[in-house]
Design an enzyme around this catalytic site. Structure first.
Site, PDB file in Angstrom:
ATOM      1  CG  ASN A 251      -6.541  -0.640   0.975  1.00  0.00           C
ATOM      2  OD1 ASN A 251      -5.789  -0.150  -0.043  1.00  0.00           O
ATOM      3  ND2 ASN A 251      -6.126  -1.063   2.148  1.00  0.00           N
TER       4      ASN A 251
ATOM      5  CB  CYS B 125      -1.189  -0.144   1.243  1.00  0.00           C
ATOM      6  SG  CYS B 125      -1.938  -1.457   1.304  1.00  0.00           S
TER       7      CYS B 125
ATOM      8  CG  HIS C  42      -3.183   3.633   1.828  1.00  0.00           C
ATOM      9  ND1 HIS C  42      -3.580   3.259   0.627  1.00  0.00           N
ATOM     10  CD2 HIS C  42      -3.257   2.496   2.768  1.00  0.00           C
ATOM     11  CE1 HIS C  42      -3.912   1.977   0.614  1.00  0.00           C
ATOM     12  NE2 HIS C  42      -3.636   1.300   2.195  1.00  0.00           N
TER      13      HIS C  42
END
Length: 323
Positions: A280, A114, A250
Site C-alpha cells: 500500500n 490514500c 487503490h
C-alpha cells in the site's frame, strides 16, 4: 463543446530497496504466508536513508514528461498528493517544481491520505475546465516507511514507498461519454470515522507519531464506499459497469480489491493489481498501478478506466477516465 483533461503522459518511480515479507519474519511474529493470506502483499519498496518524498515525486514527474515528449516548461500547474511531506513546509509540490526545472506556473499539495490522488485529479480537472491551466502534472508520492511502527505487525507489513505521475492537457471534446480524458469525478469524506485510520502525532502535537489502523472496520467501510463512489461517478458520466474496461483501484489489500470488484459485478480480469509487488503506497498507489498497466501493455488508448480509493479521514472518491 466541452473541455476535457486528457492524459498525455504517465510515469512512476520505485526506490531500489526491495523488502520481502521474510524480512519482517526476522523480527516479528509473522510469516510470508500470514502476510500474503491477509493482504496479497509479497514485497514492497522502502526509500533509502535520506531519500525524500519530493525526490520520488521528481523522478515520477520526469518519467511522465518523457512519456509525453514535453519539458517542465510546458506545465502550468503541478499538484502532489501526499501524507508524508519532506518538511512541514514548503510543499512537496514546490520542491518538485524546483527539482524538475519548472520555472513558471504554480504548485501545491493535496492531503487526503490514500484518496489523495483521486482528490488531486479532481482538482486538476477543475483547473483545466475553468481555464486556469492548460497542462497539469498530477503526482502521488509517499514515504510511508517513515511513519510505520515496526513492532506492529498489523500495519507495518502493509505499506511501501513510491511515486506515480500523470500529465493532463486540455482538449476539446464533444461532451459525450466517448470523449477521451476525465469524464466524471466523485469525492466524499466523513470526519466522524477519523479514529479508524490515523497517525498519532503531528506538528501541532509536537511529535512525529506512527500510523494506527482498525483494520477490520476500515475493510468494512472500504468495500461499501468504494463500490458506491465508483457507481456514482459512472452515473455522472452516463455510463455503467458494463462499459468499464479496467478498474484501477487503490492498492491497499487484495481482499478489498477483490470484494469491491465483485460488488461492482466485474471480474478480476478487468482489475489492475500491483499490490503484491508494491504494498500500500497510499496516494502513490493508483498512479503506480496506472503506469505499470500502461507499461505492461494492458491499458490502451480509448479504454474506459475507473479509479477509486479510500483513506484516512475517512476520505474516499473515484474518477472515470477514458485513456
Amino acid at each position: 463543446m466541452t473541455v476535457r483533461a486528457v492524459v498525455r503522459g504517465v510515469g512512476h518511480y520505485l526506490p531500489e530497496r526491495v523488502v520481502p515479507n521474510s524480512e519482517f519474519a526476522e523480527t516479528l511474529e509473522t510469516s510470508d504466508e500470514w502476510i500474503k493470506s491477509r493482504s496479497g502483499i509479497e514485497e514492497r519498496r522502502f526509500a533509502a536513508p535520506g531519500e525524500t518524498t519530493s525526490q520520488l515525486a521528481a523522478h515520477a514527474a520526469r518519467a511522465a514528461l518523457a512519456d509525453a515528449g514535453m519539458d517542465a516548461s510546458d506545465i502550468d500547474a503541478l499538484i502532489v498528493a501526499t501524507s508524508t511531506p519532506d518538511l512541514t513546509f514548503p510543499s512537496v509540490a514546490t520542491m518538485t517544481q524546483a527539482a524538475i526545472g519548472m520555472k513558471g506556473g504554480f504548485a501545491f499539495d493535496v492531503q487526503a491520505v490514500c484518496a489523495g490522488f483521486v482528490y488531486a485529479l479532481s482538482n486538476a480537472d477543475a483547473l483545466i475546465k475553468s481555464g486556469q491551466a492548460k497542462r497539469v502534472m498530477v503526482i502521488g508520492a509517499e514515504t510511508f516507511s517513515r511513519i510505520l511502527d515496526m513492532t506492529d505487525r498489523s500495519t507495518c507489513v502493509l505499506f511501501g514507498d513510491g511515486a506515480g505521475a500523470l500529465l493532463l492537457e486540455a482538449e476539446d471534446g464533444t461532451g459525450s461519454p466517448a470523449d477521451r480524458g476525465i469524464l466524471a469525478t466523485d469525492l466524499n469524506s466523513d470526519g466522524s470515522f477519523q479514529d479508524l485510520l490515523y497517525v498519532d502525532g503531528g506538528t501541532s502535537t509536537n511529535s512525529i507519531g506512527h500510523l494506527r489502523m482498525q483494520g477490520r472496520e476500515v475493510f468494512r467501510h472500504a468495500v461499501e464506499k468504494l463500490a458506491k463512489t465508483a457507481h456514482a461517478a459512472l452515473d455522472k458520466a452516463e455510463l455503467t459497469s458494463e462499459d468499464v474496461d479496467w478498474i484501477v483501484p487503490h492498492q491497499a489489500n487484495l481482499r478489498i480489491i477483490t470484494a469491491t470488484a465483485n460488488k461492482m459485478g466485474l471480474p478480476m480480469e478487468k482489475v489492475i493489481v500491483t499490490v503484491q509487488k508494491h504494498g500500500n503506497t497510499s496516494a502513490a498507489s493508483i498512479p503506480l498501478a496506472l503506469s505499470t498497466g500502461v507499461q505492461n501493455g494492458d491499458i490502451k488508448r480509448g479504454e474506459l478506466l475507473v479509479m477509486e480509493a479510500i483513506g484516512g479521514g475517512l476520505a474516499w472518491g473515484s474518477v472515470v477516465l477514458r485513456w
